[in-house]
Design an enzyme around this catalytic site. Sequence first.
Site, PDB file in Angstrom:
ATOM      1  N   GLN A  83      12.138 -17.031   1.731  1.00 37.96           N
ATOM      2  CA  GLN A  83      10.934 -17.725   1.286  1.00 37.96           C
ATOM      3  C   GLN A  83      10.954 -18.028  -0.206  1.00 37.96           C
ATOM      4  O   GLN A  83      10.037 -18.651  -0.725  1.00 37.96           O
ATOM      5  CB  GLN A  83       9.699 -16.881   1.615  1.00 37.96           C
ATOM      6  CG  GLN A  83       9.471 -16.673   3.101  1.00 37.96           C
ATOM      7  CD  GLN A  83       8.356 -15.683   3.386  1.00 37.96           C
ATOM      8  OE1 GLN A  83       7.778 -15.084   2.480  1.00 37.96           O
ATOM      9  NE2 GLN A  83       8.061 -15.480   4.666  1.00 37.96           N
ATOM     10  N   HIS A 128       8.035 -12.671   0.788  1.00 37.72           N
ATOM     11  CA  HIS A 128       6.896 -12.278  -0.044  1.00 37.72           C
ATOM     12  C   HIS A 128       7.208 -12.239  -1.534  1.00 37.72           C
ATOM     13  O   HIS A 128       7.052 -11.208  -2.189  1.00 37.72           O
ATOM     14  CB  HIS A 128       6.349 -10.925   0.426  1.00 37.72           C
ATOM     15  CG  HIS A 128       5.870 -10.918   1.835  1.00 37.72           C
ATOM     16  ND1 HIS A 128       5.285  -9.803   2.417  1.00 37.72           N
ATOM     17  CD2 HIS A 128       5.893 -11.866   2.808  1.00 37.72           C
ATOM     18  CE1 HIS A 128       4.975 -10.073   3.678  1.00 37.72           C
ATOM     19  NE2 HIS A 128       5.342 -11.336   3.922  1.00 37.72           N
ATOM     20  N   GLU A 187      -6.971 -12.477   2.865  1.00 38.76           N
ATOM     21  CA  GLU A 187      -8.091 -12.079   2.019  1.00 38.76           C
ATOM     22  C   GLU A 187      -8.312 -13.027   0.844  1.00 38.76           C
ATOM     23  O   GLU A 187      -7.370 -13.599   0.308  1.00 38.76           O
ATOM     24  CB  GLU A 187      -7.845 -10.684   1.423  1.00 38.76           C
ATOM     25  CG  GLU A 187      -7.722  -9.578   2.424  1.00 38.76           C
ATOM     26  CD  GLU A 187      -7.496  -8.225   1.767  1.00 38.76           C
ATOM     27  OE1 GLU A 187      -7.379  -7.234   2.514  1.00 38.76           O
ATOM     28  OE2 GLU A 187      -7.449  -8.147   0.521  1.00 38.76           O
ATOM     29  N   TYR A 219      -6.398  -3.106  -4.412  1.00 36.91           N
ATOM     30  CA  TYR A 219      -6.917  -3.933  -3.331  1.00 36.91           C
ATOM     31  C   TYR A 219      -6.469  -3.463  -1.945  1.00 36.91           C
ATOM     32  O   TYR A 219      -6.753  -4.116  -0.946  1.00 36.91           O
ATOM     33  CB  TYR A 219      -6.581  -5.404  -3.591  1.00 36.91           C
ATOM     34  CG  TYR A 219      -7.354  -5.927  -4.784  1.00 36.91           C
ATOM     35  CD1 TYR A 219      -8.625  -6.457  -4.635  1.00 36.91           C
ATOM     36  CD2 TYR A 219      -6.841  -5.805  -6.074  1.00 36.91           C
ATOM     37  CE1 TYR A 219      -9.360  -6.882  -5.730  1.00 36.91           C
ATOM     38  CE2 TYR A 219      -7.573  -6.227  -7.177  1.00 36.91           C
ATOM     39  CZ  TYR A 219      -8.838  -6.763  -6.997  1.00 36.91           C
ATOM     40  OH  TYR A 219      -9.579  -7.171  -8.092  1.00 36.91           O
ATOM     41  N   TYR A 239       2.597  -7.140  13.436  1.00 41.76           N
ATOM     42  CA  TYR A 239       3.028  -8.310  14.183  1.00 41.76           C
ATOM     43  C   TYR A 239       3.492  -7.918  15.587  1.00 41.76           C
ATOM     44  O   TYR A 239       4.068  -6.856  15.797  1.00 41.76           O
ATOM     45  CB  TYR A 239       4.181  -9.022  13.465  1.00 41.76           C
ATOM     46  CG  TYR A 239       3.769  -9.734  12.202  1.00 41.76           C
ATOM     47  CD1 TYR A 239       2.950 -10.857  12.255  1.00 41.76           C
ATOM     48  CD2 TYR A 239       4.220  -9.301  10.957  1.00 41.76           C
ATOM     49  CE1 TYR A 239       2.584 -11.516  11.095  1.00 41.76           C
ATOM     50  CE2 TYR A 239       3.858  -9.969   9.788  1.00 41.76           C
ATOM     51  CZ  TYR A 239       3.035 -11.073   9.874  1.00 41.76           C
ATOM     52  OH  TYR A 239       2.668 -11.738   8.727  1.00 41.76           O
TER      53      TYR A 239
END
Length: 384
Positions: A99, A161, A254, A264, A275
């Site tokens: 990614q 990520h 979120e 958080y 998943y």
Amino acid sequence: MKEGHTANARFVLGPALLLSATLAVCGSTAFAQVVRSEAHSFRVVRLVEGLEHPWGLAFLPDGRMLVTERPGRLRIVERDGQLVSLPVSGLPAIAVYGQGGLLDVALHPRFRENNLVYLSYAARGEGGVGTEVARGRLGAYRLDDVEVIFRQQPKGNSGRHFGSRLVFDRSGLLYITLGDRGEMERAQRPGDHAGSVIRLYDDGRVPPDNPFVGKPGWKPEKYTLGNRNIQGATLHPQTGLVWTHEHGPQGGDEINVMRAGVNYGWPVITYGVQYVIGTRIGEGTHKAGMAQPLYYWVPSIAPSGMAFYTGDRFPGWRGDLFVGALRDQMLVRLKLDGEKVVKEERLLKDVIGRIRDVRNGPDGLIYLLTDEPRGILARLEPAG
């Protein structure tokens, strides 16, 4: 898990050459699609087509635009909507990995004086690959005096990520959003940059009032922790606070307001589940000392890109928050009352593709990028 692919669940409100590339097209309102929303009818005008996985967008003061392509190219779109055929040269070494690749782009708050452009991207180094940020001076279709001002540590071998968005606040401080690199426990580690928001001076120095400065074992660049994968960040037009959104796993995307030193929760608390198998992650949805999201989605929408609308062309949208979504290929409009979402409207579902970035243009219009092999730069204009 690939971005934007989640299982269904219950919804909870909660000069170079100035010849244009053959892939570029100037938008024509004569053939633009008209869409009706609750507050406005608007046209979707395709300005540029054929971009390869475009990721980030910035507006130059002279009316041109900068667009990043994840495979490692920084492109210029001229004022007339034409795409310059050759990419900007002089970029730092970029690792196109999973990614990762070339991600966001931002201008220095005093760009008119210094011509500084900031880029976030994946890069190789000791220990693998991680997110880095570099800046350089935009000259005649190249970046000069390029320097790396931030390197994520430690790096890793995962291709997932990376984050990453770049936002300057009103004081000129730079916020960098980082993902957990697909290794969820890293988001809670004090000595790890992953899964956090980084706060720096414009040259990469650490502000002395960062919340973890001087705290043994903590990375002083960290401003928050417990973030999974933030791919949307923007400055609130009234409060000046940085708002973000992040991908949840299977559910639990979120929206949060970034405040100094706040945890958080990821992966200790989340509204998402594992998943495929759907089992619980962490300890549930609440824990003392960990922040609740301002808003969340179940099932996931796979959010990417966000902007508050502050223009005059769509008065019924002024102050609303717009969020791009990869899943269901849509644009989400959120009506707010302070830090509370009071209404959600879903627009453009399956109309233009996976929306990767959303920007509030200096002309009062909304600009979108779609994350596709032949992605587009589109603009929303009032229809009548």
